[in-house]
Every structure is written in C-alpha cells, then in structure tokens.
Design a protein around this motif. Structure first.
Motif, mmCIF file in Angstrom:
data_model
loop_
_atom_site.group_PDB
_atom_site.id
_atom_site.type_symbol
_atom_site.label_atom_id
_atom_site.label_comp_id
_atom_site.label_asym_id
_atom_site.label_seq_id
_atom_site.Cartn_x
_atom_site.Cartn_y
_atom_site.Cartn_z
ATOM 1 N N TRP A 1 -2.302 -0.226 -4.328
ATOM 2 C CA TRP A 1 -3.344 -0.615 -3.652
ATOM 3 C C TRP A 1 -4.058 -1.865 -4.025
ATOM 4 C CZ3 TRP A 1 -5.753 2.208 0.600
ATOM 5 C CH2 TRP A 1 -4.990 3.383 0.996
ATOM 6 N N GLY B 1 1.624 2.909 -3.130
ATOM 7 C CA GLY B 1 0.518 3.772 -3.889
ATOM 8 C C GLY B 1 0.312 5.012 -3.223
ATOM 9 N N GLY C 1 -2.196 4.291 -7.200
ATOM 10 C CA GLY C 1 -3.251 3.621 -6.526
ATOM 11 C C GLY C 1 -3.528 2.284 -6.975
ATOM 12 N N VAL D 1 0.884 -1.344 -0.114
ATOM 13 C CA VAL D 1 0.362 0.028 -0.054
ATOM 14 C C VAL D 1 0.681 1.436 -0.029
ATOM 15 C CG1 VAL D 1 -1.390 1.236 1.419
ATOM 16 C CG2 VAL D 1 -2.031 -0.959 0.928
#
Length: 275
Positions: A252, A133, A248, A130
């Motif tokens: 993610w 991102g 993202g 994560v």
C-alpha cells in the motif's frame, strides 16, 4: 458525507481488519509456508519457444482482473454537483496531477492526452501494487509442477513482472518522441539528437535508451524485491501479524508511492521533449 455513508465506511474498515486477522490465523495454523520457487515465475511455452514464444499466465490473468476492476469502479461512480468528501478528495488529486501536467508540458495541445496517459498508468499500477498488500492466491513453479499458495503470500501483482514495466516504459518513450516529432516537425525533432553539439549524438542517444530502462527497473525492483523480502521474513519468523503489516507497508505505502513516481516521470519525459 452522510451518517449512513460514515456507518458504511466504518463497517467496511472493520470487515477488512477482521478479515486480515482471520487470514493471519488461517495462514499461521492451516497453511504451511515454503520458500520453494520464490522468485520463479510460472511460464508457459508455445510454438518454438524463445523470447516471443513464452507467456506468464498470472501476469495476463491479474492484468485483465485489474483492468476489469477499474472499469467496473469507473462505471459505478456517480459524480454529484455538490461533492462529498470522497469525490472532493478524488477531484483534488486529479487537479494536483493536472497542475503538474500544466507545469511540465509547455504545449497546451498535448496536455490533456498526457494527463490521460499518466493517470491511466497511475491507476493501473496503484491497483496492481495494492494487490501486493492483500493476502490471496499465488502460483509458483516447483519440481513436481505448480504450487498454488493460499494466504501464505499476497495476490500476484503484474508490476512484479519486468516485462510489464518495460512495456509501459517503452510506450512512454515512443509516445514522448511521437509527440515531439508532431509538435516540432520531424527535421527539428531529429536535429535535437545532435544538440548542442553533433559530437554529443551518442550521448543523447544513450540517454534516451536509458530512460525506459531506469523507468521500468525502479518499479520492478521495489515491487519484486519487497515481495520476496516480506515472504522470507514471514517464513523465518512464522508470526502471522508481521506479514500482514509488511504486506500493507510494501503493497500500500511503497506501492502507491511507486505508482505516483511512475506517473510523474511519464509527465516529465513527455514534457521535456516538447520544450
């Protein structure tokens, strides 16, 4: 979930969205993107150098950062007897993982430890991915020393270092065979390498060696490759919104999927040797 919690969640989402836009403008108008050093790693050599005489400081720094973040979040959680939406979602996800462990691990004695190991890997890898991102700070080596990049790239993710992924994959290999030797007995465990025919011993040995290689390279290729791809596209287009979208997507969406796959394979590898 109370209205106060809903308002707090909306404010957090609005803050993150605004922060993304602001960082995009900062990235576009203030910082100059450069492809110098892309794919290189900041390596510090000590002693006589060699394979065991070098470290990647960013991997160590971000790994300790991820583990500290997980510990702080774990300590701040307050489980309620009547769960809210967030707690119910987390419990449902844990139950789903536990059901996979029950289906894959035939020996009940090793189910709890397998669940803990797989979930630990998932949480660490998920948080690490994560970070890939979120715009942040990255350090890359250049001819004149080190280039500290601010918001032109995402935070450095430890899972983009093959050494980290290979270490975890080897841990899974060792744990799975350790559990198999304890559950079956050492002699029966050794005998499994010669089944169903002693002539297949080389193939069985190669298949076991291939497990950590494929286990680690799958995660490394997706995270490292995705990061370089986004950086190159961002440099070519010089458009601040697209890097945010791609960060993202790869950090993610793809990152969480890869964390899930790594944990799922951990369960599968341990369970297959306990049959």
């Amino acid at each position: 979930m109370t209205s106060e919690s809903n308002d707090r969640s909306k404010k957090i989402l609005i803050f993150l969205f605004v922060a993304y836009i602001v960082l995009g403008f900062v990235n576009f108008f203030v910082f100059e993107m450069s492809l110098e050093g892309v794919g290189d790693r900041w390596i510090v050599y000590f002693g006589d150098g060699g394979f065991f005489g070098q470290i990647n400081p960013m991997t160590l720094i971000m790994s300790f950062g991820v583990m500290t973040l997980l510990l702080l979040v774990a300590r701040s959680i307050r489980w309620e007897r009547i769960p809210g939406r967030l707690q119910a979602s987390v419990e449902t996800f844990f139950d789903y993982f536990w059901e996979m462990v029950e289906d894959s691990v035939p020996n009940p004695k090793y189910r709890k430890s397998t669940f803990v190991i797989a979930m630990s890997f998932f949480l660490y890898i998920a948080v690490s991915n994560v970070l890939g991102g979120i715009p942040g700070i990255d350090v890359v080596p250049v001819e004149n020393g080190l280039n500290v990049q601010l918001f032109t790239n995402t935070w450095y993710t430890p899972t983009s270092d093959l050494n980290v992924n290979l270490t975890y994959a080897l841990m899974v290999l060792v744990i799975s065979h350790f559990y198999a030797a304890r559950a079956k007995g050492v002699l029966k465990w050794l005998k499994s390498f010669f089944e169903p025919n002693p002539l297949l011993f080389p193939i069985n040995l190669i298949s076991e060696i291939a497990k950590p290689i494929s286990h680690s390279l799958r995660l490394f290729g997706n995270i490292m490759g995705g990061g370089i791809l986004v950086l190159i596209i961002s440099y070519m287009l010089k458009y601040f919104l697209l890097p945010v979208f791609l960060w993202g997507f790869f950090g993610w969406f793809i990152g969480l999927i890869q964390a899930f796959v790594f944990a799922l394979l951990t369960i599968a590898y341990i369970g297959s040797l306990l049959e």
